[in-house]
Scaffold this active site. Structure first.
Site, PDB file in Angstrom:
ATOM      1  N   GLU A 145     -16.641  -3.240 -20.038  1.00 38.35           N
ATOM      2  CA  GLU A 145     -16.518  -2.301 -18.911  1.00 38.35           C
ATOM      3  C   GLU A 145     -15.853  -2.893 -17.669  1.00 38.35           C
ATOM      4  OE1 GLU A 145     -20.438  -0.552 -18.464  1.00 38.35           O
ATOM      5  OE2 GLU A 145     -20.370   0.304 -20.468  1.00 38.35           O
ATOM      6  N   ASN A 186     -14.170  -3.978 -24.271  1.00 35.85           N
ATOM      7  CA  ASN A 186     -14.898  -2.761 -24.626  1.00 35.85           C
ATOM      8  C   ASN A 186     -15.115  -1.917 -23.371  1.00 35.85           C
ATOM      9  OD1 ASN A 186     -16.614  -1.357 -26.642  1.00 35.85           O
ATOM     10  ND2 ASN A 186     -18.379  -2.082 -25.435  1.00 35.85           N
ATOM     11  N   HIS A 222     -19.296   7.310 -25.900  1.00 40.75           N
ATOM     12  CA  HIS A 222     -20.454   8.049 -25.379  1.00 40.75           C
ATOM     13  C   HIS A 222     -19.934   9.431 -24.965  1.00 40.75           C
ATOM     14  CE1 HIS A 222     -23.121   4.654 -25.612  1.00 40.75           C
ATOM     15  NE2 HIS A 222     -22.302   3.904 -24.917  1.00 40.75           N
ATOM     16  N   GLU A 250     -19.892   2.459 -29.677  1.00 39.99           N
ATOM     17  CA  GLU A 250     -21.205   2.877 -29.146  1.00 39.99           C
ATOM     18  C   GLU A 250     -21.378   4.394 -29.268  1.00 39.99           C
ATOM     19  OE1 GLU A 250     -21.959   1.245 -25.225  1.00 39.99           O
ATOM     20  OE2 GLU A 250     -20.997  -0.658 -25.715  1.00 39.99           O
ATOM     21  N   ASP A 252     -22.327   8.077 -29.516  1.00 42.28           N
ATOM     22  CA  ASP A 252     -23.384   9.101 -29.502  1.00 42.28           C
ATOM     23  C   ASP A 252     -22.803  10.343 -28.833  1.00 42.28           C
ATOM     24  OD1 ASP A 252     -23.570   8.282 -26.776  1.00 42.28           O
ATOM     25  OD2 ASP A 252     -25.462   7.236 -27.095  1.00 42.28           O
TER      26      ASP A 252
END
Ligand SMILES: *[C@@H]1O[C@H](CO)[C@@H](O)[C@H](O)[C@H]1NC(C)=O
Ligand SMILES: *[C@@H]1O[C@H](CO)[C@@H](O)[C@H](O)[C@H]1NC(C)=O
Ligand SMILES: *[C@@H]1O[C@H](CO)[C@@H](O)[C@H](O)[C@H]1NC(C)=O
Ligand SMILES: *[C@@H]1O[C@H](CO)[C@@H](O)[C@H](O)[C@H]1NC(C)=O
Length: 330
Positions: A145, A186, A222, A250, A252
């Site tokens: 990030e 990432n 996300h 990651e 979801d």
């Protein structure tokens, strides 16, 4: 009717165990899940996680972060991370190490410290070198990030003190510690075209032109139900065109609660779309869920009023999203 239903019950355990196997048949390295050590007193959770027909890869949600691994300067604690590695080795699962350098979940001595450029670069190098050397042979989120959503560099302690110098320093230290580690940068909101994806392209281009080791771009994934960006595929193509691999790291797909049948159907479609996109991009090596079950999802804590983001529900039963994933790999 009852005969058909009986056949369905007989077949269910078979279809409920194939997400990773199907991904590998599509020439991907893995389909996996994040996991966190405190969840492991739930034996049914661990049993499902350890089924390599579904999960061929693990990411530690918290236990390799800086606050866990170097709580005091130069004092390392590998206990929690070692436990995840042992579980993965026991199961025969690939590991993604997560992560070397992130602005969050830092110990106070880093987040509140006073540093010179040189002293902080030294600390970053020592941290990355030590953890990547301890956990060798892994895929690593070396930089996590680094960007704001507008594509500017996030004003972290690392950026404020070193400028962008911490990024090549961390990557070079990681490469030196383990020449076989796969080194990733990432971030989230890299699914849509725009300034953040462009900033990532510019960063990786600059790093590669300077001979800095970088092997992959992690697209966190996300996402929100009904809002999977159409540009996901062109972004993944643009990233791999730089000569790096990509992974959905990651995934979801959350919704505003309560979950309705319609929302769960839309979520199934959204999972189908994301997985199909990775499937269609040869440089997309795998997909990781940010935990597989709503029971342990971070979403309700981070986004009040939202949840139900995972393919397994709070009772560890599969949801329509499970079949969205399975259908897309097949
Ligand atoms: C696992 O531990 C947590 C607290 O750390 C507790 O809330 C939970 O009930 C435990 N679960 C089981 C299945 O024992
Ligand atoms: C190291 O980490 C483990 C797992 O989080 C923790 O239980 C333990 O107390 C830590 N050890 C030290 C010396 O802080
Ligand atoms: C970094 O500098 C900016 C601008 O001065 C400031 O707003 C931000 O709080 C600083 N960040 C840290 C972690 O010190
Ligand atoms: C920090 O030092 C590195 C060289 O070691 C240099 O490239 C970078 O520009 C410096 N950063 C700042 C903010 O002075």
């Amino acid at each position: 009717m009852s005969k058909l239903f009986g056949a369905f019950l007989v077949l269910l355990p078979l279809v409920a165990g194939q997400l990773n196997r199907a991904a590998k048949e599509d020439k991907k390295l893995y389909f996996g899940s994040a996991t966190d050590n405190p969840e492991w007193n739930d034996t049914e959770y661990v049993r499902i996680l350890s089924n390599t027909a579904n999960f061929g890869q693990l990411t530690p949600a918290n236990s390799m972060k800086w606050d866990a691994t170097e709580p005091e300067p130069g004092v390392f604690n590998f206990t929690g991370g070692d436990q995840v590695v042992q579980l993965a080795e026991r199961n025969g699962q690939i590991m993604r190490g997560h992560n070397c350098v992130w602005y969050n979940q830092l110990p106070d001595w880093v987040s509140s410290g006073t540093f010179t450029n040189a002293s902080l670069l030294n600390i970053v190098e020592n941290h990355c070198s030590t953890i990547v050397n301890h956990w060798r042979g892994k895929i690593w989120d070396v930089i996590n990030e680094p960007f704001n959503d507008d594509g500017t560099f996030r004003e972290t302690i690392f950026f404020n003190v070193t400028g962008t110098a911490y990024i090549p320093a961390a990557l070079r230290a990681a490469r030196a510690a383990d020449p076989h580690a796969k080194l990733y940068i990432n971030d989230y909101n890299l699914e849509e075209a725009g300034p953040k994806a462009t900033a990532m392209i510019n960063l990786v281009t600059a790093l590669k032109s300077q001979g800095v080791p970088v092997d992959g771009i992690g697209v966190q994934g996300h996402l929100f139900v009904g809002e999977v960006p159409d540009s996901l595929e062109s972004n993944l193509q643009a990233f791999t065109a730089l000569g790096v691999e990509v992974a959905i790291t990651e995934l979801d797909i959350r919704m505003t609660l309560p979950a309705t049948e319609a929302l769960l159907e839309q979520q199934k479609q959204d999972y189908f779309n994301v997985i199909s996109t990775c499937k269609g991009v040869s440089g997309c090596v795998g997909v990781t869920l940010w935990d597989y079950t709503d029971k342990f999802s971070w979403v309700p804590g981070a986004f009040p009023g939202q949840g139900a983001a995972c393919p397994w529900d709070e009772n560890l039963n599969i949801k329509p999203a499970f079949f969205g994933i399975l259908d897309s790999w097949q």
